[in-house]
Design a protein around this motif. Sequence first.
Motif, mmCIF file in Angstrom:
data_model
loop_
_atom_site.group_PDB
_atom_site.id
_atom_site.type_symbol
_atom_site.label_atom_id
_atom_site.label_comp_id
_atom_site.label_asym_id
_atom_site.label_seq_id
_atom_site.Cartn_x
_atom_site.Cartn_y
_atom_site.Cartn_z
ATOM 1 N N GLY A 135 7.854 -0.019 1.521
ATOM 2 C CA GLY A 135 7.381 -0.819 -0.055
ATOM 3 C C GLY A 135 8.240 -1.666 -0.028
ATOM 4 N N THR A 195 10.237 4.693 5.525
ATOM 5 C CA THR A 195 8.979 4.033 4.904
ATOM 6 C C THR A 195 8.580 3.107 4.343
ATOM 7 N N THR A 218 0.909 -1.536 -0.231
ATOM 8 C CA THR A 218 0.264 -0.143 -0.111
ATOM 9 C C THR A 218 0.642 1.125 0.037
ATOM 10 N N ALA A 219 2.206 1.014 0.443
ATOM 11 C CA ALA A 219 3.143 2.171 0.570
ATOM 12 C C ALA A 219 4.428 2.115 -0.761
#
Length: 699
Positions: free
Chosen positions: A336, A334, A223-224
């Motif tokens: 990913g 983040t 989602t990221a």
Amino acid sequence: MMRSLWSGVSGLQTSQDFMDVVGNNVANVNTVGYKASQINFSDVLAQTLSGATGPQGALGGMNPMQIGLGTQVASTSKNFSQGSLQTTNVTTNLAIQGNGFFIVSPDNGNTYSYTRAGDFTFDAKGNLVTPTGDVVQGWLANNTTHLINTASTIQGINIPQNMTVPAGVTKNVSMSGNLDGGQTVQTSELTAITPSLENSTGAINMNSIYNSNGNLIGVGQTTATAAVGAGSDTVSGLYDINGNQIGSNWTVTVGGTTLTPTPATLSDLANALAPSGTTATITPGGEIQISSTGGTTLPTITSSNPVLNGILSNLSGKTIPAGGTITSLPFFSTPGDTVAMSFDGGANYNTYIYGSGTGGGGTRNSTTGIMSGNVQYFTTLDDLKSDINTDINDNSATPPINNATVTLNSSGEMQIVPTTGSNLSSIGPVYSNNSNLATILGTLSGQVQQTGSTSQPFMADTYSTSVAVYDSLGNKHDVTFNFAKTNYNPSTNHTQWEWYATAPSSGSSTPTLTNASGQITFDSTGKLVGLTPPLAITANWNNGTSQQVVNLHFGDLNTFDGLTQFSLPSQTSSLTQDGYAGGSLQNIIVNQNGVISGMFSNGKSYALGQVSLATFNNNDGLLSEGNSLFEATANSGTPIVTTAGTGTAGTVIPSELEESNVDLGTEFTNMIIAERAYQANARTLSTSDTMLQSLLNIQ
């Protein structure tokens, strides 16, 4: 007086004959297929003392006056009633249930005998014979068609036990199953599969790529989009390449000394890890990079935090050459989809992030031209290939430093091949939070040979299934059918799949397949609506066998009886072919019609022959030859040769024998009757003798 003596003698003789028949029956109580005999008597022509007269007027008629002259044997006959069946578990033991006889011959069919005893075996030459060597008669199957012509003349059943059958060439392959209609394909990014996964109009979207096991890699399914760590980021909030957050509870030990206070930011941590004479920086790819002008061996670096320990493991105890650098694995702000690769044996890493973005930066070695500490973004397989190519080669230098060529070959494998004079010597371990992607690219790691390094294959929206195809010599070739979704037409709602077939090399021969690709079209309901001809692969195995054509059957158009496209996992529900390897005879079976079938080592079963039966209008007219055999006579009628279960003929029961139909209870009763009759006739003689003696004594 003499008449009574001769009558008694005839009674003695017939009683003895009666006893002989009974004794023979009892003796054959265990003889296979034996039919019990019975004896019938008739009286001897009587002596007429006076004839019969009819009534005349008032005088009545008179009956004839006759005195019998004894008895005689009128006939002996066989009781052809069914005997009990005994299971033997011997394949060649046969019994007849009902009417009929097996036909056997001792002289190649010049003469025939008939029997109910089916205790047959194969001799050394493969003849089906009786215990006395007579050959069982019937019909043999055609060696090519395996058909039996029961209208032809019967002959000896001969089935060599070393019999073999030739291989059957595969002529047809039929397939049914489902191709997953739930996967998304962007037409602009994949227009053909030839089977090369790279084409001239674009690249392959990463979210449509599979590994060699047919599993969707899943790149781009998170989602990221990952972001690399910045110098001001707090260490506890950062992530490793697998998306694991470091967290707040951790310490770092350098050369046996635990850092206090614990560095809070990534920049502080980098500086704390750099020994005297080195410089630490944070690369655009999120790695801690330590450089040295004079060459340095870093101390052992460990952390109480397993996530942080994994990131720093690439620095611990490593030696930095003079003027060189070394990096940790990347830190991420983040998590990913990411890949980390090193092109200098694992010293310095570059970061590849799935998604759109701008990257760059890093440091390029002026000697090798290899970029390190760089960050790149990719959304297609072509992007990833180009990013890797950029980090290996400094094409902006004058002259350009070309270390290697990065390509995708026809098998979908990424290849890194050094160019002439290349300094590319080894590729470090590949890291990725996507295990499938890490596995595929992981085979690039290690020493780079002159022939290059090769990844595992990338497959684009494919499904693979294999079938064994047999050539003219019976060699098996595993042909793999690959299916790839390639196009969707929104105006017709039709989806197109490409298929292609491949066959691996076998020994020194490499097969050549022609017409081994095509297109399949499905409508919006998943129904097969289009197939591009020709659906026939021409295979040349290059191993001395004949070229063969294999016809393909994927289903009828506008039906669901073959391939379908539903939103279900791709799977093969049926895959058949009509070829087979050569085989040797392993076993035989016999059915109720007397058909002998061979079971061969290749799994095939063929009719080899059929046992014939004979029926007669009068079974009692047959002449017994001994050895449980009968011979036709003028009164038995001509034998009617037929097959079991046809007309009045009974059926053949395999692995069983017909027992003797002698009833011991009946025979013992007959034995008593014969004995008493003998005794009575002996008394007749004795009494007649006494009367004669009395006559002779008259004075």
